[in-house]
Design an enzyme around this catalytic site. Sequence first.
Site, PDB file in Angstrom:
ATOM      1  N   HIS A  87      -4.175  -5.078  -1.714  1.00  0.00           N
ATOM      2  CA  HIS A  87      -5.197  -5.856  -1.006  1.00  0.00           C
ATOM      3  C   HIS A  87      -5.309  -5.487   0.468  1.00  0.00           C
ATOM      4  O   HIS A  87      -4.357  -4.989   1.085  1.00  0.00           O
ATOM      5  CB  HIS A  87      -4.940  -7.356  -1.154  1.00  0.00           C
ATOM      6  CG  HIS A  87      -3.677  -7.834  -0.501  1.00  0.00           C
ATOM      7  ND1 HIS A  87      -3.641  -8.346   0.773  1.00  0.00           N
ATOM      8  CD2 HIS A  87      -2.404  -7.884  -0.941  1.00  0.00           C
ATOM      9  CE1 HIS A  87      -2.407  -8.697   1.080  1.00  0.00           C
ATOM     10  NE2 HIS A  87      -1.627  -8.421   0.064  1.00  0.00           N
ATOM     11  N   ASP A  89      -6.967  -7.867   2.679  1.00  0.00           N
ATOM     12  CA  ASP A  89      -7.011  -9.080   3.500  1.00  0.00           C
ATOM     13  C   ASP A  89      -5.601  -9.348   4.037  1.00  0.00           C
ATOM     14  O   ASP A  89      -4.618  -8.826   3.517  1.00  0.00           O
ATOM     15  CB  ASP A  89      -7.527 -10.280   2.692  1.00  0.00           C
ATOM     16  CG  ASP A  89      -6.681 -10.575   1.454  1.00  0.00           C
ATOM     17  OD1 ASP A  89      -6.390  -9.624   0.704  1.00  0.00           O
ATOM     18  OD2 ASP A  89      -6.289 -11.739   1.248  1.00  0.00           O
ATOM     19  N   ASP A 119       1.791  -5.433   4.615  1.00  0.00           N
ATOM     20  CA  ASP A 119       1.212  -6.314   3.584  1.00  0.00           C
ATOM     21  C   ASP A 119      -0.290  -6.407   3.756  1.00  0.00           C
ATOM     22  O   ASP A 119      -0.767  -7.276   4.436  1.00  0.00           O
ATOM     23  CB  ASP A 119       1.859  -7.697   3.681  1.00  0.00           C
ATOM     24  CG  ASP A 119       1.314  -8.681   2.682  1.00  0.00           C
ATOM     25  OD1 ASP A 119       0.793  -8.248   1.654  1.00  0.00           O
ATOM     26  OD2 ASP A 119       1.396  -9.897   2.938  1.00  0.00           O
ATOM     27  N   GLU A 153      -6.238 -11.681  -1.707  1.00  0.00           N
ATOM     28  CA  GLU A 153      -4.911 -11.930  -2.282  1.00  0.00           C
ATOM     29  C   GLU A 153      -4.217 -13.085  -1.591  1.00  0.00           C
ATOM     30  O   GLU A 153      -3.542 -13.891  -2.225  1.00  0.00           O
ATOM     31  CB  GLU A 153      -4.038 -10.667  -2.178  1.00  0.00           C
ATOM     32  CG  GLU A 153      -2.759 -10.733  -3.015  1.00  0.00           C
ATOM     33  CD  GLU A 153      -1.607 -11.475  -2.343  1.00  0.00           C
ATOM     34  OE1 GLU A 153      -0.742 -11.979  -3.075  1.00  0.00           O
ATOM     35  OE2 GLU A 153      -1.568 -11.568  -1.104  1.00  0.00           O
ATOM     36  N   GLU A 154      -4.382 -13.166  -0.274  1.00  0.00           N
ATOM     37  CA  GLU A 154      -3.603 -14.132   0.505  1.00  0.00           C
ATOM     38  C   GLU A 154      -4.096 -15.567   0.348  1.00  0.00           C
ATOM     39  O   GLU A 154      -3.426 -16.487   0.796  1.00  0.00           O
ATOM     40  CB  GLU A 154      -3.614 -13.750   1.992  1.00  0.00           C
ATOM     41  CG  GLU A 154      -3.014 -12.382   2.290  1.00  0.00           C
ATOM     42  CD  GLU A 154      -1.512 -12.298   2.030  1.00  0.00           C
ATOM     43  OE1 GLU A 154      -0.929 -13.291   1.567  1.00  0.00           O
ATOM     44  OE2 GLU A 154      -0.929 -11.233   2.274  1.00  0.00           O
ATOM     45  N   ASP A 177       2.326  -4.522  -3.701  1.00  0.00           N
ATOM     46  CA  ASP A 177       2.250  -5.697  -2.831  1.00  0.00           C
ATOM     47  C   ASP A 177       3.525  -6.526  -2.871  1.00  0.00           C
ATOM     48  O   ASP A 177       3.489  -7.738  -2.688  1.00  0.00           O
ATOM     49  CB  ASP A 177       1.045  -6.555  -3.258  1.00  0.00           C
ATOM     50  CG  ASP A 177       0.762  -7.670  -2.268  1.00  0.00           C
ATOM     51  OD1 ASP A 177       1.025  -7.457  -1.070  1.00  0.00           O
ATOM     52  OD2 ASP A 177       0.302  -8.734  -2.700  1.00  0.00           O
ATOM     53  N   HIS A 440       4.347 -11.758   6.732  1.00  0.00           N
ATOM     54  CA  HIS A 440       3.559 -12.919   7.189  1.00  0.00           C
ATOM     55  C   HIS A 440       4.045 -13.453   8.549  1.00  0.00           C
ATOM     56  O   HIS A 440       3.547 -14.469   9.014  1.00  0.00           O
ATOM     57  CB  HIS A 440       3.577 -14.065   6.170  1.00  0.00           C
ATOM     58  CG  HIS A 440       2.903 -13.719   4.870  1.00  0.00           C
ATOM     59  ND1 HIS A 440       2.668 -14.631   3.879  1.00  0.00           N
ATOM     60  CD2 HIS A 440       2.399 -12.553   4.404  1.00  0.00           C
ATOM     61  CE1 HIS A 440       2.062 -14.044   2.855  1.00  0.00           C
ATOM     62  NE2 HIS A 440       1.900 -12.779   3.156  1.00  0.00           N
TER      63      HIS A 440
END
Length: 467
Positions: A87, A89, A119, A153-154, A177, A440
């Site tokens: 991904h 995003d 990520d 995805e997030e 991922d 994150h």
Amino acid sequence: MTAKEQLVSWFHGRETTLTEAVSRLVRIDSTLGEPAPGQPFGPGPAAALKEFLSISGEWGLPGEDLEGYVGVVDLNDKPDALHILGHLDVVPAGEGWTVTEPFVPKLVDGLLYGRGASDDKGPMVAALLAMKAIKELDAPLTKNVRLILGTDEETAMRDVEWYYDRHPYAPNTLSPDADFPIINIEKGHYQPVFGAKWEPETALPRVTAFTGGPRVNMVPPKASATVLGLEADAVRQAAEGLGLEAEIRFTVTGIPGGCEILCAGQNAHGSTPEEGHNAQTALIALLASLPMAELPSTAAIRALSRLFPHGDHTGTALGISQSDELSGALSLAFTILELNEEGFEARFDSRTPLCGTEETVNAVAEKALKNAGFTVEGRLDPPHHVPADSPFIQTLANAYETWTGEKSECLAIGGGTYVHDIPGGVAFGANMPGFACSLHGPDERVSVQDLMTTAEIYAQVILELCT
Ligand SMILES: [Zn+2]
């Protein structure tokens, strides 16, 4: 030259190509935004998708934007043997960045910093580089690999849902991922909603309000409650008498007619409750120990304390504790509780092993909750499992061992990955074991050398599956 020697020679000196492409993507803030025509997840994810397709076009692998939900890049026009699903995003930048600004990529000592570097923008570029290698080496391919560029995805994974509602699954799917070596088991999820209603009461002492965690998949770091009819001092003494661990701290403040109690603990992901200190279960334990009037709210608090005792991370008191050799033990975190003068609503987050079924999980939990006088609703989202001895996993393990020199192993996790709902899907990389990528968090980073190794691993997987 062997295939491996050809790949070594092709990848030699490509680090700059890789880091420049990842940097172009990191510069785009691709957090979820307001939808617009052709941009279902807002302008950020759409811009990252456009930029990735520019890069793939420049690299001789033109792709396609599918209505802004996903992009696809095909290696050839043959039938799909493999989907690589990642991904573009990202999660919001957050606070605390020290090495660079979140959307200003910076290379320091072989590490590329920036939101999304690890990520999942870096790994997606590594996958594209692997496809470019295979294309330029002119391998005799009989099958296609399709790179699927997700953009949601997030948040809610509406991108893959949209794609697989319209397109078939591939025989094999891998996602870069998560972590190397191989995640082949993702536990099931059981997160029912339960509660009770009662008539407002006047008898004292009683609990009139309780607020626990904000999210079902997070161990609550804070909880608060209001008690009428008890002095703050009495509650403080009771809190000390509980003898809970030092990470749990109670603050009791007097208010007219009673007191307010704040409980602070330590958050953790809902799938790993043992890594946190649950403020909600600690506060329930305190309330259950207080000399309250015999009321429905008191009975409810005591039942919650009995069914979800502080420190029980495996559902033992609820009766659903179980484990198996492949996937480990069931985990349970009691994460949401909202109570007022008319009732309560609550949820817990349980990650269930392969042996967990409707009979051993739902039925048992429902019976225990109903016996306490609660209503309960929720189904079991089953676990995901690709057997470790399947040819696909053997291929992945072999490629990982060839390029890292490390032993491969299959991992079971409680969290869900991007391939949780994709039959035969496996999370394979791209974070190397032991590397702290600050997922994150601030100063998110990726090792350029690891990304090159990832590209080499994927190139070998493509060769083996598509020739
Ligand atoms: Zn991700």
